[in-house]
Design a protein around this motif. Structure first.
Motif, short mmCIF file in Angstrom:
data_model
loop_
_atom_site.label_atom_id
_atom_site.label_comp_id
_atom_site.label_asym_id
_atom_site.label_seq_id
_atom_site.Cartn_x
_atom_site.Cartn_y
_atom_site.Cartn_z
N CYS A 251 52.35 38.27 44.84
CA CYS A 251 53.05 36.99 44.85
C CYS A 251 54.02 36.90 46.03
O CYS A 251 54.67 37.90 46.37
CB CYS A 251 53.82 36.77 43.55
N ALA A 252 54.11 35.72 46.61
CA ALA A 252 54.98 35.52 47.76
C ALA A 252 56.45 35.59 47.38
O ALA A 252 57.27 36.09 48.14
CB ALA A 252 54.65 34.17 48.41
N LEU B 238 60.49 29.22 49.36
CA LEU B 238 59.88 28.47 48.27
C LEU B 238 58.37 28.38 48.48
O LEU B 238 57.91 27.87 49.50
CB LEU B 238 60.46 27.05 48.20
N PRO B 239 57.55 28.87 47.52
CA PRO B 239 56.09 28.74 47.66
C PRO B 239 55.68 27.27 47.64
O PRO B 239 56.35 26.44 47.03
CB PRO B 239 55.55 29.47 46.43
N THR C 60 60.59 28.36 38.83
CA THR C 60 59.42 27.49 38.88
C THR C 60 58.31 28.02 37.99
O THR C 60 58.30 29.19 37.59
CB THR C 60 58.87 27.36 40.32
N GLY C 61 57.34 27.16 37.73
CA GLY C 61 56.16 27.55 36.97
C GLY C 61 55.00 27.90 37.86
O GLY C 61 53.87 28.07 37.38
N PHE C 62 55.21 28.01 39.15
CA PHE C 62 54.14 28.35 40.10
C PHE C 62 54.67 29.36 41.11
O PHE C 62 55.87 29.56 41.28
CB PHE C 62 53.65 27.09 40.83
N ASN C 63 53.76 29.99 41.81
CA ASN C 63 54.06 30.93 42.88
C ASN C 63 52.95 30.80 43.90
O ASN C 63 52.23 29.79 43.89
CB ASN C 63 54.17 32.36 42.31
N ALA C 64 52.78 31.74 44.77
CA ALA C 64 51.71 31.69 45.77
C ALA C 64 51.31 33.10 46.15
O ALA C 64 52.09 34.05 46.00
CB ALA C 64 52.17 30.92 47.01
N VAL D 106 49.47 34.66 39.50
CA VAL D 106 49.52 33.65 38.44
C VAL D 106 50.89 33.61 37.78
O VAL D 106 51.03 33.10 36.67
CB VAL D 106 48.43 33.93 37.37
N ALA D 107 51.90 34.13 38.46
CA ALA D 107 53.26 34.13 37.91
C ALA D 107 54.03 32.91 38.40
O ALA D 107 53.64 32.25 39.37
CB ALA D 107 53.99 35.40 38.33
N GLY D 108 55.13 32.60 37.71
CA GLY D 108 56.08 31.64 38.23
C GLY D 108 56.96 32.33 39.27
O GLY D 108 56.78 33.51 39.57
N ALA D 109 57.91 31.59 39.83
CA ALA D 109 58.76 32.15 40.89
C ALA D 109 60.24 32.05 40.53
O ALA D 109 60.66 31.12 39.84
CB ALA D 109 58.50 31.42 42.22
#
Length: 368
Positions: A196-197, A250-251, A286-290, A300-303
């Motif tokens: 994850c980024a 921020l992704p 957040t509910g997303f990552n990159a 598939v994790a949040g950030a």
């Protein structure tokens, strides 16, 4: 060594493929054998009895051994039916529940049965729902109908439900009287974060789950639960309409016309149930990552994007979000305000007193 006594062995005359072949009882150890499409599957279980059972005799069905609601159930005088449903194929789980619950209810003398499930497990609970008095579901979206025999249901979900590949559907129609929905703002289900980024979002929605489990138990005994806290139509916008602050690192949010909750100037969600560490945040959650490496495994994790500690740190990083010191002043103020926020949620029955104390204790170690 206790001898297992076979209480029943029979074939069910039903149109479904699944058959309950055996129900074995050795004290509080349970073993069942099912046949599905010519194959046999064994399911092990155990009844965990409390030393101080509640007068109205409730049973909590735990479908996986990692369920951390067990201590809460035991503290409320419930018998816990710990069942290894992971070992059963998804298509067999609802059938197994329908066959087992009457036997477990009789054996434990339970007058009420509650259960908690998420994903496929939650879907199996919904399918067998008429046998339960209350269901606590996590991100299932298969809500029982408003029929009289449908169980009282409390559903929760996190921010990741709106940002995954198949996002959560927009709300439609009036909420059934026997249903409550709670969006736990700023939380995300644990996911693979090795590639994850940004740092993974590790905020836990479990304190809310524990409080809502207690509310569900009380609901099945006649006390109405707290009102739903779910984003309505006015709280949702298309992902492209969100204006994100220019946070370093921020992704990029997933694109598309998906509907997502509105955010504040920090990038944190405004609607739903905001637990104390979301109401008084020290980061953007957040509910997303990159993906960090596009050729690597999916993230598939949040950030989690921490706030700068001081104004000087914020200016050096060109971060538009106020620093911790700028927004809270001192740790003493932060701790005192955390107590106010946590106690309010306890009064609203959305947080247990022990979890409120844990938030306050954590605030005393805040990084400023």
């Amino acid at each position: 060594m206790r001898k297992s006594i076979a209480l029943s062995m029979f074939l069910l005359c039903i149109p479904a493929r699944a058959e309950l072949l055996k129900f074995e009882d050795a004290g509080d150890d349970i073993r069942t054998v099912f046949r599905d499409d010519g194959k046999e599957f064994a399911l092990a279980g155990k009844l965990l009895r409390t030393k101080k059972p509640a007068p109205d005799g409730a049973m909590f069905v735990e479908l996986a051994q990692d369920d951390d609601l067990r201590p809460t159930a035991v503290s409320r005088g419930m018998t816990v039916a710990a069942l290894d449903f992971i070992s059963l194929p998804p298509g067999l789980r609802a059938r197994a529940l329908r066959d087992l619950l009457p036997r477990l209810r009789e054996k434990s003398a339970a007058k009420r049965i509650l259960a908690h499930g998420k994903g496929e497990m939650g879907a199996a609970l919904v399918e067998a729902g008429a046998l339960f008095d209350g269901l606590l579901l996590q991100d299932v979206e298969a809500i029982p109908s408003g029929a009289a025999k449908a169980p009282r249901t409390i559903e929760t979900w996190g921010a990741d439900a709106y940002w995954r590949a198949t996002p959560r559907a927009a709300p439609g129609g009036p909420e059934p009287q026997n249903h409550r929905g709670f969006f736990i703002a700023g939380t995300a289900a644990p996911g693979a974060a090795a590639n994850c980024a940004a740092s993974a979002n590790m905020r836990s929605g479990r304190p809310a789950l524990r409080a809502l489990f207690v509310a569900l138990d009380e609901w099945t005994r006649g006390t109405k639960p707290p009102a739903s806290r779910a984003p309505g139509a006015a709280d949702l916008v298309t992902a492209g309409a969100l204006v994100w602050p220019k946070i370093p690192g921020l992704p990029a949010p997933p694109a598309g016309e998906r509907l997502v909750p509105r955010i504040d100037s920090d990038g944190n969600e405004l609607s739903g149930l905001r637990l104390p560490d979301q109401a008084l945040p020290i980061a953007t959650f957040t509910g997303f990552n990159a993906q960090k490496d596009k050729g690597g495994p999916p993230c598939v994790a949040g950030a989690t994007l921490p706030f700068p500690t001081t104004k000087a740190e914020r200016e050096k990083a060109a971060d538009p979000r106020p620093s911790l010191v700028e927004r809270y002043g001192s740790r003493a103020y932060f701790v005192a305000t955390m107590r106010v926020v946590a106690d309010r949620l306890v009064k609203e029955r959305l947080l247990l007193p022990e979890d409120a104390d844990a938030y306050v204790a954590a605030a005393k170690t805040a990084p400023f």
